[in-house]
Write an enzyme that holds these catalytic residues in place. Structure first.
Site, PDB file in Angstrom:
ATOM      1  N   SER A  39     -15.526  16.886  48.483  1.00 39.03           N
ATOM      2  CA  SER A  39     -15.336  16.193  47.206  1.00 39.03           C
ATOM      3  C   SER A  39     -15.125  14.686  47.341  1.00 39.03           C
ATOM      4  O   SER A  39     -15.314  13.953  46.383  1.00 39.03           O
ATOM      5  CB  SER A  39     -14.165  16.799  46.434  1.00 39.03           C
ATOM      6  OG  SER A  39     -12.932  16.473  47.048  1.00 39.03           O
ATOM      7  N   LYS A  95      -7.876  12.576  45.665  1.00 40.39           N
ATOM      8  CA  LYS A  95      -8.873  11.949  44.798  1.00 40.39           C
ATOM      9  C   LYS A  95      -8.582  10.446  44.746  1.00 40.39           C
ATOM     10  O   LYS A  95      -7.614   9.953  45.322  1.00 40.39           O
ATOM     11  CB  LYS A  95      -8.829  12.511  43.366  1.00 40.39           C
ATOM     12  CG  LYS A  95      -9.006  14.020  43.246  1.00 40.39           C
ATOM     13  CD  LYS A  95     -10.387  14.499  43.623  1.00 40.39           C
ATOM     14  CE  LYS A  95     -10.480  16.021  43.518  1.00 40.39           C
ATOM     15  NZ  LYS A  95     -11.658  16.551  44.227  1.00 40.39           N
TER      16      LYS A  95
END
Length: 201
Positions: A39, A95
């Site tokens: 990701s 993230k």
């Protein structure tokens, strides 16, 4: 795999033979984090090992564009559970913070890109990673909670992965409470050919 295990065992042994107060300090404020997915590619690759600081007030030391580690909000926990997986009480996600409290007009636009305050979200080119063959992210985005947000609340941030083709991020689960931000990477310590001893990432 053996080499990575050797690194982990060596670090664990080093902590084990230190005085107890220092061991407790290390456990509470510094830890290792193994990147589990694609990701954050190409910034962070699956199998990269980060040295993470978790000192109190980490959010106050965070600015737009920083990579952070966070406890999953309830919406993300539900997504993981519904997929048949489980999270532990210590599970963390990584993230990049792209939206801060007060930001306005967050919109998911063509090709799953995100605009914030009328401009593209900060960060690297999010097209520089391979698509997941089944395009599962497209299915999750159909009912994404972060596709259209008029304004972020005082306690909310918006996070994105660097690989939009696979990242389950605020586009899907919506805002992240800033209190969930618990760590920032200090360095990448593995693999040897990707060592980076200081940020930013």
């Amino acid at each position: 795999a053996f080499q990575r295990d050797w690194v982990s065992y060596s670090l664990a042994l080093a902590i084990a033979v230190t005085p107890i107060p220092l061991t407790l300090f290390a456990r509470n404020f510094v830890s290792l984090y193994d990147i589990p997915s694609a990701s954050m590619e190409p910034t962070l690759l699956k199998g990269d090992v980060l040295l993470v600081e978790k000192f109190p007030g980490v959010y106050q030391r965070t600015k737009r564009g920083d990579v952070v580690l966070f406890k999953p909000p309830s919406a993300l926990r539900d997504i993981v559970t519904n997929s048949g997986s489980q999270l532990s009480s210590t599970s963390l996600f990584v993230k990049r913070i792209v939206g801060l409290p007060g930001d306005q007009n967050i919109r998911l636009v063509d090709d799953n890109n995100v605009l914030i305050n009328g401009i593209n979200a900060v960060g690297p080119d999010r097209n520089q990673c391979a698509d997941e063959p089944l395009r599962l992210i497209d299915k999750l985005l159909v009912n994404g909670k972060g596709k259209e947000i008029d304004q972020l609340g005082d306690d909310d941030v918006y996070v994105l992965g660097d690989c939009k083709a696979v990242s389950v991020d605020s586009r899907v689960f919506g805002v992240l409470p800033k209190e969930n931000v618990v760590g920032k990477p200090l360095a990448r310590i593995w693999p040897l050919n990707r060592i980076k001893l200081s940020g930013p990432f």
